[in-house]
Enzyme design. Structure first.
Site, PDB file in Angstrom:
ATOM      1  N   ASP A 113     -22.477   7.879 -51.238  1.00 17.37           N
ATOM      2  CA  ASP A 113     -22.087   9.499 -51.639  1.00 17.37           C
ATOM      3  C   ASP A 113     -22.236   9.864 -53.067  1.00 17.37           C
ATOM      4  O   ASP A 113     -22.896  10.504 -53.052  1.00 17.37           O
ATOM      5  CB  ASP A 113     -20.194   9.736 -51.780  1.00 17.37           C
ATOM      6  CG  ASP A 113     -20.172   9.695 -50.323  1.00 17.37           C
ATOM      7  OD1 ASP A 113     -20.733   9.628 -49.332  1.00 17.37           O
ATOM      8  OD2 ASP A 113     -19.488   9.375 -49.425  1.00 17.37           O
ATOM      9  N   LYS A 158     -13.792   0.132 -40.582  1.00 19.40           N
ATOM     10  CA  LYS A 158     -11.675   0.270 -40.325  1.00 19.40           C
ATOM     11  C   LYS A 158     -11.987   1.287 -41.374  1.00 19.40           C
ATOM     12  O   LYS A 158     -11.589   0.777 -42.612  1.00 19.40           O
ATOM     13  CB  LYS A 158     -11.446  -1.245 -40.323  1.00 19.40           C
ATOM     14  CG  LYS A 158      -9.966  -1.633 -40.765  1.00 19.40           C
ATOM     15  CD  LYS A 158     -10.087  -2.571 -41.418  1.00 19.40           C
ATOM     16  CE  LYS A 158      -8.222  -2.646 -41.921  1.00 19.40           C
ATOM     17  NZ  LYS A 158      -7.596  -1.894 -42.987  1.00 19.40           N
ATOM     18  N   SER A 184     -13.253  -2.440 -44.198  1.00 15.53           N
ATOM     19  CA  SER A 184     -12.187  -1.273 -44.905  1.00 15.53           C
ATOM     20  C   SER A 184     -12.610  -1.126 -46.930  1.00 15.53           C
ATOM     21  O   SER A 184     -13.109  -0.353 -47.002  1.00 15.53           O
ATOM     22  CB  SER A 184     -10.570  -2.599 -45.474  1.00 15.53           C
ATOM     23  OG  SER A 184      -9.745  -1.860 -45.871  1.00 15.53           O
TER      24      SER A 184
END
Length: 703
Positions: free
Chosen positions: A480, A494, A469
């Site tokens: 990224d 998740k 999460s």
């Protein structure tokens, strides 16, 4: 934001009419637990919220009812140890009826199933007690099938008895291997079984309701959950890493609520009147309240009495450790806010050698994305949160002139979404961190707007299968942006967002009035105690990385992978039948600040070369192989000599692993039976993460 819109929608939901359940079905041999009016109403309201507002948009029908039924049965008797085939045939009538029951607040059927389970459970434990009078032969060639999950339900009591004969024999055999005194071991096992019956007798209708609601919500999606009062309180403690109470952890021992640890600086410690292993036998509220005797109470019920709002007084009737006096002492304490310091972010510094140069790596343990939301809302300038704590730690690491930082997110199941954004912002200037798509397919982008950077040096993020999460939001954004290296194993996967809805605040007053009319009582006044109607964590959105990729199912894939001690085929979102699928949306507009593509092959080569001669790495691979072998086993021998040999081989392998590691560190080997001390160098994966970052610093990659 979307959360506010959903809260408004939920607040506007109509309150359910009073449910008119059927008559409870009595089961001889059980406590005949029954649902109450409050549970019927909560059931209807939670069902309405899930069917109207859950991201997955599932309508209840006979197909979902069957899934809920199967999950409920599994939660009660996963190993097929208690129910008979005839019980399951009887329950079949409810398999496609639970969807209607949920919408009508009808809980008698699920309580009937539970009461049959409790009857069977008590029968089995009482049968086991009777078997302790038998004479056992541990020289026979026999086996006990401990894993019966895939076996058919037993048809007769006689056949079930055969299974339990072997189970008792196995329990006794294990005790006998440790201490070869059969008479004493039978007495130990007798006490164990008697305690199981005592614990069964303490179960109440809240336990049954929670079990069934778990089966319901997890059939819809793995992360929509209903929490009853005590579970809601614990959830919020986990989120804030704080509670209001006396500053002591408790356990239940021999029917006594017993103090096991005392928090430094808390009311219990400062009083100088309490010590570890003291027993609390009575609790009174305020300076003049009457004492309630809590001997034999369930631990959660006792804790509810002992905890309370800060500034309030609680009096405890204490039986000191080792004393049997009939004149216990009275201790008066004023409750305070207790911060769970051992569950907060922490640091360490490790030194490495890179081409003759000493490199200092700061390692920050991030146990959860916690936020003391209550203190934040109240305007407390000193509220605790993971981003604030990590910022302070980074400042101290910079003062100690570290060359790089490893963020250790292993076992971090997530927490606050805003904190994931704030934490990412400590390592980037500004820009998007995560995208969120709600139930109406509206996409929002959450940005870090603070241009300040706490750390702009070399960074690595260590993850494992239980990093989930908010951990995946942070790790995904760092990856990224090319801001840091991700090392470890594939994360949990998740990619959904939950809103925690306190039913007391949303519809509690309406519930109180409704229940008052049902019971003919006046509505209760608010006491400030934990939520009485529970809490629902409702999946209301899905989050996506700024690259457009969801972490759902797939998680975050590390740049440099470690073998996983956690079985990937047993744990993770992709093992959950009700999980949402992986998908993608459009990429955010962002500018990467780095690119590790050129150096990752070199870092992998250096890592792989080290691992070829790393004793801990070799041990880990062997442990993983052993686990897979053991996981496939369904039976265990009941021959004492054979089982003893297996245990000795396991112990010898563990000792050999320990001594191989100690030899590599230049430490003296342990001898058989010698206690193992906690070793800070035992966590070689953390050490290796720091080494990988050291390699990166030595390679001086181009940004």
């Amino acid at each position: 934001m979307f959360k506010k819109l959903y809260m408004m929608a939920i607040l506007g939901a109509s309150v359910a009419c009073h449910a008119t359940p059927g008559q409870p079905i009595k089961v001889a041999g059980s406590k005949n637990l029954e649902p109450d009016e409050q549970q019927a109403i909560v059931c209807k309201e939670v069902t309405e919220m899930i069917t109207n507002y859950n991201y997955k948009k599932i309508k209840l029908n006979d197909s979902i009812s069957t899934v809920i039924f199967n999950r409920y049965i599994k939660s009660l008797d996963e190993n097929h140890n208690y129910f008979l085939a005839s019980d399951l045939n009887d329950f079949d009538q409810y398999k496609t009826q639970l969807d209607d029951d949920l919408q009508n607040g009808e809980l008698n059927h699920v309580f009937y199933i539970f009461n049959v389970y409790q009857k069977r459970y008590n029968e089995r434990i009482k049968y086991s007690l009777d078997q302790l009078n038998k004479t056992y032969d541990f020289t026979q060639k026999d086996e006990f099938m401990f894993n019966r999950e895939d076996q058919p339900w037993v048809s007769t009591v006689s056949d079930l008895n055969k299974f339990w004969d072997k189970r008792v024999k196995y329990d006794l055999l294990n005790l006998n291997l440790a201490t070869p005194d059969l008479t004493k071991n039978k007495e130990t096992l007798k006490k164990r079984y008697e305690n199981l019956i005592i614990q069964s007798a303490k179960l109440n209708n809240q336990d049954v309701f929670q079990l069934f609601m778990d089966a319901f919500t997890e059939s819809i999606d793995p992360h929509t959950n209903y929490f009853n009062q005590s579970n809601a309180a614990q959830f919020n403690i986990d989120m804030s890493k704080s509670l209001e109470g006396i500053g002591a952890s408790l356990s239940s021992e021999n029917e006594y609520v017993t103090i096991k640890t005392i928090v430094k600086g808390g009311p219990a410690e400062r009083s100088k009147l309490l010590t570890v292993d003291d027993r609390i036998i009575g609790v009174a509220q305020g300076k003049n309240g009457e004492f309630q005797d809590i001997i034999g109470w369930r631990l959660d019920n006792a804790i509810t009495l002992i905890r309370g709002p800060k500034g309030t007084t609680v009096r405890l009737k204490i039986l000191p450790k080792g004393k049997t006096t009939t004149n216990p002492k009275i201790v008066e304490l004023v409750r305070e806010k207790i911060v769970l310091e051992d569950q907060l972010a922490s640091k360490e510094i490790r030194t490495y050698n890179s081409n003759g140069k000493t490199v200092k790596i700061g390692i920050i343990n991030v146990p959860g994305f916690y936020l003391d939301y209550k203190a934040y809302q109240a305007g407390d300038k000193n509220y605790r949160s993971i981003s604030r704590d990590v910022k302070l730690i980074i400042d101290s690491l910079k003062a100690q002139k570290v060359d790089g930082i490893v963020m250790d997110l292993r076992q971090n199941g997530g927490g606050s979404l805003p904190e994931a954004i704030q934490l990412t912002g400590l390592f980037i200037k500004t820009g998007p961190v995560v995208q969120v798509r709600d139930v109406k397919n509206r996409i929002e982008q959450d940005d870090d707007d603070d241009p300040s950077i706490a750390w702009n040096g070399p960074l690595a993020v260590l993850v494992d299968r239980f990093s989930a999460s908010a951990s995946e939001i942070f790790a995904g954004a760092i990856q990224d942006y090319g801001r840091g290296l991700i090392v470890g194993t594939q994360t949990y996967g998740k990619g959904t967002v939950q809103s925690a809805i306190d039913l007391d605040k949303v519809i509690g007053n309406s519930f109180s009035r409704l229940l008052a009319s049902v019971k003919g009582k006046s509505a209760p006044a608010s006491t400030g105690t934990p939520t009485s109607f529970g809490q629902i964590n409702l999946t209301i959105a899905k989050f996506y990385r700024i690259s457009g990729s969801s972490t759902q199912h797939k998680g975050v894939i590390p740049d440099i992978k470690f073998p996983s001690a956690i079985p990937l085929d047993k744990y993770g979102e992709d093992t959950e039948p009700s999980a949402l699928p992986f998908d993608m949306i459009a990429r955010s507009s962002y500018t990467p600040v780095g690119n590790f593509a050129a150096v990752i092959p070199q870092l992998k080569t250096l890592h792989d070369t080290r691992m070829q001669t790393n004793v801990n790495y070799k041990n880990l691979l062997e442990d993983i192989a052993d686990y897979k072998k053991r996981d496939a086993e369904k039976t265990v021998t009941l021959n004492e000599a054979e089982l003893k040999k297996q245990h000795e081989e396991d112990d010898a392998k563990t000792l050999a692993h320990d001594n191989a590691r100690r030899a590599a560190l230049g430490l003296k080997p342990l001898i058989k039976g010698e206690p193992r001390t906690k070793d800070k160098d035992a966590d070689f994966l953390k050490i290796e993460a720091g080494q990988i970052l050291t390699d990166y610093i030595g390679l001086k990659p181009q940004s």
